[in-house]
Design an enzyme around this catalytic site. Structure first.
Site, mmCIF file in Angstrom:
data_model
loop_
_atom_site.group_PDB
_atom_site.id
_atom_site.type_symbol
_atom_site.label_atom_id
_atom_site.label_comp_id
_atom_site.label_asym_id
_atom_site.label_seq_id
_atom_site.Cartn_x
_atom_site.Cartn_y
_atom_site.Cartn_z
ATOM 1 C CB CYS A 1 4.467 1.814 -6.845
ATOM 2 S SG CYS A 1 5.669 2.585 -5.851
ATOM 3 C CG HIS B 1 1.054 3.717 -3.750
ATOM 4 N ND1 HIS B 1 0.924 2.309 -4.175
ATOM 5 C CD2 HIS B 1 2.306 3.605 -3.410
ATOM 6 C CE1 HIS B 1 2.215 1.629 -4.084
ATOM 7 N NE2 HIS B 1 2.912 2.535 -3.722
ATOM 8 C CD GLU C 1 -2.446 1.873 -5.333
ATOM 9 O OE1 GLU C 1 -1.435 1.388 -4.712
ATOM 10 O OE2 GLU C 1 -2.451 2.612 -6.339
#
Length: 320
Positions: free
Chosen positions: A125, A217, A219
């Site tokens: 990001c 994202h 994660e």
């Protein structure tokens, strides 16, 4: 990745992975849990070691500095020790121009070092935006409103980063800025996945290290977008922000979206307590799922397997 490539990667020496954690103080420990869990699943079948680092020039509170001193090494330790794969988290922006951030010089040095001293690097990001700015002077563009939610992104067929995925992958996005596809392609970046709604999701380029960038994202856990929305909504109700945050798309249940819309109608400072209690009650009722998890794990599996393969083949070439 071919079966032969994957077998060669699994037979190679253990790969060393460095995680540079730039997330704000309140998210430090959650970020480590999210990334380390994804690395563990992505490295399945490989022998891998993960070590944590931080940029000392990033602004931190006293409690965060104590935590970092116990769990993370300063970035100089990475340069001395080296690593095979580098993963760099995003950060909460404080300045409109990334080059004005307190850590910019250290970050730009990290980008330059990674080009020649790693087999691969993954930039997440804001770190992706910063890396592209450092590499090419290509600045991100401000979006009309915050992009927040879970989006279906089309996979580019034959791309190494998205091998093993369905034609459409799911990925959470949470950002105010973005890099345009036409700009990235003009500078020689390869698009791995993208959406007409939110633009480029992931992309890559040889530096000669293999640099993989994600504007999303992968994660995130199931609750992250919910926590971010609550944080931003409370900032608005406490007059710390001028706009009420957009509700994350394709994420909350219809019942929760209706409840948020009702709360928003009476969102003012005189109703802080009522608003906070109502929002907390709505969030507590939600049974959220990380529908993107399988795609996230496959993305990391492709990246780490490629790093392991390149380490094994280059080491063999050097020995010969």
């Amino acid at each position: 990745m071919t079966r032969m490539t994957l077998m060669a990667a699994r037979k190679g020496a253990p790969i060393e992975i460095a995680l540079v954690n730039n997330m704000p103080d309140q998210a430090l420990e959650a970020t480590v849990a999210q990334f380390s869990g994804l690395v563990r699943m992505g490295a399945e079948g490989l022998s891998a070691n993960l070590r944590l680092y931080n940029l000392p020039s990033a602004r931190r509170g006293e409690t965060a500095r104590r935590i970092l001193a116990q769990t993370h090494d300063p970035i100089d330790g990475l340069y001395a020790r080296g690593t095979d794969a580098l993963i760099v988290t995003g950060a909460e922006p404080r300045a409109p121009d990334l080059s004005d951030e307190s850590y910019w010089e250290e970050f730009a040095q990290l980008v330059a070092w990674a080009r020649a001293n790693t087999f691969g690097a993954l930039w997440s990001c804001l770190a992706a935006h910063g890396a592209v700015l450092a590499l090419d002077g290509l600045a991100r563009r401000r979006e009309a409103e915050k992009i927040s939610g879970v989006y279906a992104c089309a996979v580019m067929q034959g791309d190494w980063a998205t091998q093993g995925m369905a034609p459409l992958l799911n990925m959470p996005h949470s950002r105010y800025n973005g890099l345009a596809r036409e700009d990235l392609e003009r500078f020689g970046y390869n698009i791995s996945s993208w959406s007409a709604e939110v633009g480029v999701d992931s992309f890559w380029r040889r530096e000669p290290s293999l640099f993989l960038f994600t504007q999303g994202h992968p994660e995130y856990d199931a609750q992250t977008l919910s926590r971010e929305f609550r944080r931003d909504a409370l900032r608005y109700i406490n007059a710390q922000s001028q706009t009420f945050p957009p509700t994350p798309k394709n994420y909350f249940s219809p019942m929760a979206e209706r409840g948020i819309a009702d709360l928003k109608k009476t969102a003012d400072q005189s109703q802080r307590m009522r608003f906070s209690k109502g929002l907390n009650a709505l969030m507590a009722q939600e049974k959220l799922q990380a529908v993107w998890r399988r795609d996230a794990e496959q993305l990391y599996r492709n990246f780490l397997s490629q790093v392991a393969f390149e380490k094994a083949t280059r080491s063999r070439s050097t020995a010969l």
